[in-house]
Scaffold this motif. Structure first.
Motif, PDB file in Angstrom:
ATOM      1  N   THR A  46      -3.351  13.332  -7.696  1.00 58.58           N
ATOM      2  CA  THR A  46      -2.679  12.183  -7.205  1.00 58.58           C
ATOM      3  C   THR A  46      -3.820  11.362  -7.489  1.00 58.58           C
ATOM      4  O   THR A  46      -4.708  11.125  -7.575  1.00 58.58           O
ATOM      5  N   LEU A  47      -4.076  10.159  -7.904  1.00 61.18           N
ATOM      6  CA  LEU A  47      -4.486   9.096  -8.479  1.00 61.18           C
ATOM      7  C   LEU A  47      -4.390   8.149  -7.088  1.00 61.18           C
ATOM      8  O   LEU A  47      -3.639   7.582  -7.014  1.00 61.18           O
ATOM      9  N   THR A  48      -5.679   7.744  -7.195  1.00 61.58           N
ATOM     10  CA  THR A  48      -5.316   7.017  -5.593  1.00 61.58           C
ATOM     11  C   THR A  48      -6.605   5.877  -6.026  1.00 61.58           C
ATOM     12  O   THR A  48      -7.279   5.985  -6.999  1.00 61.58           O
ATOM     13  N   PRO A  73       0.445  -1.129  -0.137  1.00 59.64           N
ATOM     14  CA  PRO A  73      -0.170   0.020  -0.480  1.00 59.64           C
ATOM     15  C   PRO A  73       0.919   0.917   0.200  1.00 59.64           C
ATOM     16  O   PRO A  73       1.422   1.554   0.876  1.00 59.64           O
ATOM     17  N   THR A  74       0.116   2.375  -0.581  1.00 61.06           N
ATOM     18  CA  THR A  74       0.749   3.990  -0.822  1.00 61.06           C
ATOM     19  C   THR A  74       2.002   3.936  -1.960  1.00 61.06           C
ATOM     20  O   THR A  74       2.217   4.951  -1.963  1.00 61.06           O
ATOM     21  N   THR A  75       2.156   2.794  -2.370  1.00 56.92           N
ATOM     22  CA  THR A  75       3.161   2.696  -3.875  1.00 56.92           C
ATOM     23  C   THR A  75       2.560   2.714  -5.092  1.00 56.92           C
ATOM     24  O   THR A  75       1.539   2.264  -4.878  1.00 56.92           O
ATOM     25  N   GLN A  76       3.155   2.871  -6.191  1.00 58.74           N
ATOM     26  CA  GLN A  76       2.551   2.929  -7.247  1.00 58.74           C
ATOM     27  C   GLN A  76       1.623   1.247  -7.727  1.00 58.74           C
ATOM     28  O   GLN A  76       2.993   0.540  -7.669  1.00 58.74           O
ATOM     29  N   ILE A  77       0.324   1.228  -8.549  1.00 62.28           N
ATOM     30  CA  ILE A  77       0.015   0.244  -8.823  1.00 62.28           C
ATOM     31  C   ILE A  77      -0.355   0.750  -9.708  1.00 62.28           C
ATOM     32  O   ILE A  77      -0.613   2.034 -10.145  1.00 62.28           O
ATOM     33  N   PRO A  78      -0.409  -0.563 -11.455  1.00 59.98           N
ATOM     34  CA  PRO A  78      -1.137   0.213 -12.665  1.00 59.98           C
ATOM     35  C   PRO A  78      -2.806  -0.128 -12.579  1.00 59.98           C
ATOM     36  O   PRO A  78      -3.123  -1.154 -11.769  1.00 59.98           O
ATOM     37  N   ILE A  79      -3.289   0.431 -13.032  1.00 55.40           N
ATOM     38  CA  ILE A  79      -4.798   0.152 -13.186  1.00 55.40           C
ATOM     39  C   ILE A  79      -5.640   0.140 -14.185  1.00 55.40           C
ATOM     40  O   ILE A  79      -5.242   1.544 -15.138  1.00 55.40           O
ATOM     41  N   LEU A  80      -6.704  -0.184 -14.815  1.00 56.58           N
ATOM     42  CA  LEU A  80      -6.469  -0.310 -16.146  1.00 56.58           C
ATOM     43  C   LEU A  80      -8.348   0.195 -15.729  1.00 56.58           C
ATOM     44  O   LEU A  80      -9.479   0.016 -14.938  1.00 56.58           O
ATOM     45  N   VAL A  81      -8.054   1.387 -16.726  1.00 62.42           N
ATOM     46  CA  VAL A  81      -9.509   2.185 -16.636  1.00 62.42           C
ATOM     47  C   VAL A  81     -10.450   2.014 -17.861  1.00 62.42           C
ATOM     48  O   VAL A  81      -9.761   2.396 -18.819  1.00 62.42           O
ATOM     49  N   ASP A  82     -11.824   2.550 -18.122  1.00 63.17           N
ATOM     50  CA  ASP A  82     -12.436   3.366 -18.995  1.00 63.17           C
ATOM     51  C   ASP A  82     -12.485   4.669 -18.861  1.00 63.17           C
ATOM     52  O   ASP A  82     -13.767   5.456 -18.343  1.00 63.17           O
ATOM     53  N   ALA A  83     -12.145   5.318 -20.039  1.00 58.84           N
ATOM     54  CA  ALA A  83     -11.618   6.539 -19.822  1.00 58.84           C
ATOM     55  C   ALA A  83     -13.203   7.297 -20.206  1.00 58.84           C
ATOM     56  O   ALA A  83     -14.007   7.340 -21.253  1.00 58.84           O
ATOM     57  N   PRO A  84     -13.681   8.053 -18.955  1.00 64.34           N
ATOM     58  CA  PRO A  84     -15.180   8.728 -19.145  1.00 64.34           C
ATOM     59  C   PRO A  84     -15.251   9.321 -20.585  1.00 64.34           C
ATOM     60  O   PRO A  84     -16.461   9.137 -21.395  1.00 64.34           O
ATOM     61  N   LYS A  85     -14.600  10.529 -20.878  1.00 66.35           N
ATOM     62  CA  LYS A  85     -14.518  10.849 -22.382  1.00 66.35           C
ATOM     63  C   LYS A  85     -14.429  10.339 -24.071  1.00 66.35           C
ATOM     64  O   LYS A  85     -15.169  10.627 -24.481  1.00 66.35           O
ATOM     65  N   GLU A 125     -11.766   4.846 -24.399  1.00 69.02           N
ATOM     66  CA  GLU A 125     -10.026   4.693 -24.687  1.00 69.02           C
ATOM     67  C   GLU A 125     -10.721   3.550 -22.953  1.00 69.02           C
ATOM     68  O   GLU A 125     -10.549   4.183 -22.188  1.00 69.02           O
ATOM     69  N   LEU A 126      -9.389   2.469 -23.696  1.00 66.03           N
ATOM     70  CA  LEU A 126      -9.685   1.107 -22.180  1.00 66.03           C
ATOM     71  C   LEU A 126      -7.647   2.187 -22.082  1.00 66.03           C
ATOM     72  O   LEU A 126      -7.252   1.261 -23.614  1.00 66.03           O
ATOM     73  N   ARG A 127      -6.923   1.848 -20.915  1.00 70.80           N
ATOM     74  CA  ARG A 127      -5.940   2.625 -20.561  1.00 70.80           C
ATOM     75  C   ARG A 127      -5.257   2.475 -19.657  1.00 70.80           C
ATOM     76  O   ARG A 127      -6.337   2.010 -18.866  1.00 70.80           O
ATOM     77  N   ILE A 128      -4.122   2.351 -19.429  1.00 71.54           N
ATOM     78  CA  ILE A 128      -3.997   1.889 -17.964  1.00 71.54           C
ATOM     79  C   ILE A 128      -2.824   3.539 -17.474  1.00 71.54           C
ATOM     80  O   ILE A 128      -2.693   4.192 -18.158  1.00 71.54           O
ATOM     81  N   GLU A 129      -2.932   3.348 -16.515  1.00 76.13           N
ATOM     82  CA  GLU A 129      -2.877   4.861 -15.428  1.00 76.13           C
ATOM     83  C   GLU A 129      -1.806   3.843 -14.140  1.00 76.13           C
ATOM     84  O   GLU A 129      -1.922   3.315 -13.795  1.00 76.13           O
ATOM     85  N   GLY A 130      -1.145   4.977 -13.967  1.00 76.88           N
ATOM     86  CA  GLY A 130      -0.349   4.252 -12.623  1.00 76.88           C
ATOM     87  C   GLY A 130      -1.244   5.204 -11.300  1.00 76.88           C
ATOM     88  O   GLY A 130      -1.289   6.285 -11.209  1.00 76.88           O
ATOM     89  N   ALA A 131      -1.315   4.817 -10.554  1.00 75.90           N
ATOM     90  CA  ALA A 131      -1.786   5.326  -9.229  1.00 75.90           C
ATOM     91  C   ALA A 131      -1.700   5.081  -7.741  1.00 75.90           C
ATOM     92  O   ALA A 131      -0.838   4.638  -7.144  1.00 75.90           O
ATOM     93  N   ARG A 132      -1.846   5.771  -7.146  1.00 71.37           N
ATOM     94  CA  ARG A 132      -1.250   5.247  -5.864  1.00 71.37           C
ATOM     95  C   ARG A 132      -2.036   3.933  -4.794  1.00 71.37           C
ATOM     96  O   ARG A 132      -3.749   4.555  -4.451  1.00 71.37           O
ATOM     97  N   TRP A 133      -1.288   3.654  -4.359  1.00 66.02           N
ATOM     98  CA  TRP A 133      -2.379   1.822  -3.490  1.00 66.02           C
ATOM     99  C   TRP A 133      -2.534   3.450  -2.165  1.00 66.02           C
ATOM    100  O   TRP A 133      -2.384   2.533  -1.614  1.00 66.02           O
ATOM    101  N   GLY A 134      -4.149   2.929  -2.528  1.00 68.92           N
ATOM    102  CA  GLY A 134      -4.747   3.346  -1.061  1.00 68.92           C
ATOM    103  C   GLY A 134      -5.796   5.007  -1.431  1.00 68.92           C
ATOM    104  O   GLY A 134      -5.335   6.017  -1.590  1.00 68.92           O
ATOM    105  N   LEU A 135      -6.582   4.296  -1.370  1.00 71.23           N
ATOM    106  CA  LEU A 135      -7.873   5.758  -2.318  1.00 71.23           C
ATOM    107  C   LEU A 135      -7.987   6.532  -1.554  1.00 71.23           C
ATOM    108  O   LEU A 135      -8.127   6.684   0.032  1.00 71.23           O
TER     109      LEU A 135
END
Length: 235
Positions: free
Chosen positions: A155-157, A41-53, A56-66
């Motif tokens: 910061t993306l979490t 937790p609190t380190t960077q993880i990849p997440i797969l998201v469906d971009a609202p606008k 597109e499906l894309r990978i983003e880096g996020a801090r683990w811990g919302l």
């Protein structure tokens, strides 16, 4: 719960294959996440998201811990790397992201511990073949002390959902992450589908078939700073 997981060198190919098959990847799709075997937790993880606008499906880096947008600080007084599925819509931290900011957290597998404090035994829990996709939520946190035009302002979490354990894993822990079958990934991430308890319950029910098939074995105790594929070897 899920407090440690791993990404091996096969996950890149698995996620790329999935996204390519949907035909919804960005024009310059690429994901080259380095293997990591002790993600905490609190380190960077990849997440797969469906971009609202762009949808597109894309990978983003996020801090683990919302971290919810209304928080004054990136550091919270309570852990948010996992979100309990039971009654999730009644929790202020989760109900906003659940509505339209849902993601998939790719993983090769995860760790759990058994035994008494000071003498705990780690277990590596993983699919026989392929990768896992955990149901997750994400949120952007804004640091208002940073200038508007500074990229560090945002910061993306993210968090991983957990559920009461399936019988096959009950001897290790009383909870497990929500691992979704691939045919439910797009539905879970769809920002045009309003997330509610019914959607979460659907994810939990679908997850049972995935989690019941996982394999596990005991591994050697390791430190928080340890990394490498040797961590997965049977003890």
């Amino acid at each position: 719960m899920c407090g440690r997981f791993a990404l091996d060198d096969k996950v890149n190919a698995d996620i790329t294959e999935f996204v390519t098959a949907t035909g919804r990847q960005a024009e310059e799709w690429s994901w080259d996440w380095e293997p990591r075997y002790n993600i905490k937790p609190t380190t960077q993880i990849p997440i797969l998201v469906d971009a609202p606008k762009t949808r597109e499906l894309r990978i983003e880096g996020a801090r683990w811990g919302l971290v919810p947008p209304w928080s004054d600080s990136l550091k919270l007084k309570f852990p948010t790397f996992n979100a309990r599925t039971e009654g999730i819509t009644g929790k202020a931290t989760w109900k906003g992201p659940l509505k339209s900011r849902r993601c998939i957290v790719p993983a090769a597998g995860y760790y759990e511990w058994t035994g008494e404090k000071g003498a705990k035994t780690p277990w590596w829990i993983h699919p026989d073949d392929g990768s896992l996709g955990f149901a997750g939520l994400y949120a952007w946190w804004q640091d208002k002390s940073v200038a508007d035009d500074d990229p560090a302002r945002w910061t993306l979490t993210a968090t991983i959902l957990t559920m009461p354990t399936v019988d096959e894993l009950a001897s290790i822990h009383d909870r497990n992450p929500v691992g979704l079958p691939q045919d439910l990934w797009e539905h879970w991430m769809d920002p045009e589908t309003t997330g509610d308890q019914a959607l979460v319950d659907e994810a939990v029910n679908a997850s049972r078939g995935v989690m019941e098939q996982l394999e596990y074995h005991r591994v050697m105790p390791f430190k928080a700073t340890d990394d490498g594929p040797q961590l997965l070897e049977p003890a």
